[in-house]
Scaffold this active site. Structure first.
Site, PDB file in Angstrom:
ATOM      1  N   SER A   1     -35.801  23.741 -28.994  1.00  0.00           N
ATOM      2  CA  SER A   1     -36.958  23.329 -28.727  1.00  0.00           C
ATOM      3  C   SER A   1     -37.403  23.729 -29.999  1.00  0.00           C
ATOM      4  O   SER A   1     -37.669  24.086 -30.481  1.00  0.00           O
ATOM      5  CB  SER A   1     -36.876  22.325 -27.243  1.00  0.00           C
ATOM      6  OG  SER A   1     -38.194  22.220 -27.482  1.00  0.00           O
ATOM      7  N   GLN A   2     -39.089  24.144 -29.120  1.00  0.00           N
ATOM      8  CA  GLN A   2     -40.075  24.874 -30.611  1.00  0.00           C
ATOM      9  C   GLN A   2     -39.123  26.524 -30.632  1.00  0.00           C
ATOM     10  O   GLN A   2     -39.734  26.800 -32.468  1.00  0.00           O
ATOM     11  CB  GLN A   2     -41.481  25.403 -29.561  1.00  0.00           C
ATOM     12  CG  GLN A   2     -41.155  26.201 -28.326  1.00  0.00           C
ATOM     13  CD  GLN A   2     -42.463  26.110 -27.746  1.00  0.00           C
ATOM     14  OE1 GLN A   2     -43.538  25.953 -28.357  1.00  0.00           O
ATOM     15  NE2 GLN A   2     -42.562  27.498 -26.685  1.00  0.00           N
TER      16      GLN A   2
ATOM     17  N   MET B   1     -40.245  25.536 -24.785  1.00  0.00           N
ATOM     18  CA  MET B   1     -40.994  25.874 -23.781  1.00  0.00           C
ATOM     19  C   MET B   1     -40.259  25.402 -22.618  1.00  0.00           C
ATOM     20  O   MET B   1     -40.239  24.709 -22.153  1.00  0.00           O
ATOM     21  CB  MET B   1     -42.445  24.895 -24.411  1.00  0.00           C
ATOM     22  CG  MET B   1     -43.475  24.438 -23.760  1.00  0.00           C
ATOM     23  SD  MET B   1     -44.253  23.071 -24.338  1.00  0.00           S
ATOM     24  CE  MET B   1     -43.508  21.434 -24.251  1.00  0.00           C
TER      25      MET B   1
ATOM     26  N   ASP C   1     -34.617  11.035 -28.046  1.00  0.00           N
ATOM     27  CA  ASP C   1     -35.849  11.852 -27.303  1.00  0.00           C
ATOM     28  C   ASP C   1     -36.557  10.818 -27.433  1.00  0.00           C
ATOM     29  O   ASP C   1     -37.161  10.248 -27.927  1.00  0.00           O
ATOM     30  CB  ASP C   1     -36.175  12.543 -28.731  1.00  0.00           C
ATOM     31  CG  ASP C   1     -36.346  14.079 -27.982  1.00  0.00           C
ATOM     32  OD1 ASP C   1     -37.720  14.012 -27.531  1.00  0.00           O
ATOM     33  OD2 ASP C   1     -35.949  15.355 -28.447  1.00  0.00           O
TER      34      ASP C   1
ATOM     35  N   HIS D   1     -33.660  14.621 -25.067  1.00  0.00           N
ATOM     36  CA  HIS D   1     -34.403  16.665 -25.224  1.00  0.00           C
ATOM     37  C   HIS D   1     -33.322  17.326 -25.257  1.00  0.00           C
ATOM     38  O   HIS D   1     -33.351  17.429 -23.566  1.00  0.00           O
ATOM     39  CB  HIS D   1     -35.383  16.605 -25.631  1.00  0.00           C
ATOM     40  CG  HIS D   1     -36.525  17.469 -25.841  1.00  0.00           C
ATOM     41  ND1 HIS D   1     -36.092  17.137 -27.834  1.00  0.00           N
ATOM     42  CD2 HIS D   1     -37.253  18.715 -25.966  1.00  0.00           C
ATOM     43  CE1 HIS D   1     -36.722  18.656 -27.756  1.00  0.00           C
ATOM     44  NE2 HIS D   1     -37.084  19.368 -26.451  1.00  0.00           N
TER      45      HIS D   1
END
Ligand code: NAG
Length: 306
Positions: free
Chosen positions: A115-116, A41, A233, A287
């Site tokens: 990530s996503q 994202m 994270d 992250h």
């Protein structure tokens, strides 16, 4: 408000894009299994300081292996926007088509999701068995969704409040599900049933609502499923989602043991575990804070195994 900030970000990215844009694919060595990347994202496929740099690194470390970084929608603007506003089901369908049309991937590929992009690539594995994905690596992926505001630290307070209100009030309404990508993997453990019925992406790929045997069969075709968790994270809540774990239903403090979760049953993860296909890696840092050295030591060997 949220849109204004995104528009400003887009302008910045557009300028950077024109100055420094990189191609979406590189490398031609047929001896190495190709690698497909999917960005996270607020990112795009090919910026040199982000996935473009990772592409170069993989090409170099695999002696010219073919790397394809997915650009959703065919240009930098759409690619950036889709991370927030294009429903994951449409994104996955788009990516599946692109992969099918890419002849170099016909014999199979390894995939790395950021990530996503991690849970989106898992959806690709489950929904689109051709061409075959061999090893899936997810870096900070949210396999059990999130319950918290990952984007807030980087947005203004009012934008944060706005998104927060959307997520907390009507997150499982048709309208919010249609318009905000992050709502589709929002997992409210205090309203587990609302999540199961209302999540239009995650509940589906996690077989929460009904058991899709096709998903199980395809996921089990993976040679390895490597989940990387960032131990410090501050974005993904709970952190354990990166290792396919989540809160025990009804509260948001205690994490349910992996083997007791419904998804562990419903995706038959025990079978993958018994076959040694599930790999859990932990890395210190926030992250997506991956160092080049860590990537070369831990991820590159996985790409050279096949
Ligand atoms: C990161 O998290 C790990 C595991 O919880 C902990 O041992 C370590 O001290 C943390 N590192 C930092 C820099 O906070």
């Amino acid at each position: 408000m949220c849109r204004i900030i995104l528009v400003l970000l887009l302008i910045v990215i557009l300028i950077i894009g024109y100055v420094w844009w990189k191609p979406t694919a590189g490398g031609t060595n047929p001896e190495v299994l190709p690698v497909v990347l999917w960005h996270g994202m607020g990112d795009t496929c090919c910026a040199p300081f982000s996935l473009g740099g990772i592409m170069d690194l993989i090409v170099e470390e695999t002696k010219g292996g073919y790397v394809r970084s997915m650009e959703i929608g065919g240009n930098i603007l759409l690619d950036f926007q889709s991370g927030f506003f294009l429903h994951p089901n449409e994104q996955v369908e788009y990516v599946c088509k692109q992969l099918l049309q890419d002849e170099r991937l016909a014999k199979g590929y390894n995939a790395i999701g950021f990530s996503q992009g991690g849970q989106f690539l898992r959806a690709v594995a489950q929904r689109c068995p051709t061409p075959p994905m061999r090893t899936l690596v997810t870096l900070g992926g949210q396999h059990q969704g999130v319950f918290g505001l990952p984007m807030c630290p980087t947005l203004s307070e009012s934008t944060c409040d706005y998104i927060s209100r959307l997520l907390n009030s009507a997150v499982y309404s048709d309208e919010v599900q249609r318009n905000l990508v992050q709502a589709t993997y929002w997992h409210d453990p205090l309203m587990e049933n609302h999540y199961r019925l209302g999540s239009t992406f995650l509940a589906d790929i996690n077989n929460e609502l009904y058991l899709n045997e096709f998903y199980i069969e395809n996921l089990h075709k993976l040679k390895k499923f490597v989940m990387v968790k960032f131990l410090n994270d501050t974005i993904v809540q709970p952190k354990e989602s990166q290792w396919f774990q989540f809160y025990t239903s009804g509260q948001d403090k205690v994490i349910q043991p992996f083997k007791e979760s419904k998804t562990y049953q419903d995706l038959r993860l025990k079978k993958m575990e018994d076959e040694g296909k599930l790999v859990f890696l932990g890395v210190e840092g926030d992250h997506l804070a991956i160092s080049k050295a860590w990537f070369i030591k831990n991820i590159v060997p996985l790409l050279l195994e096949n």
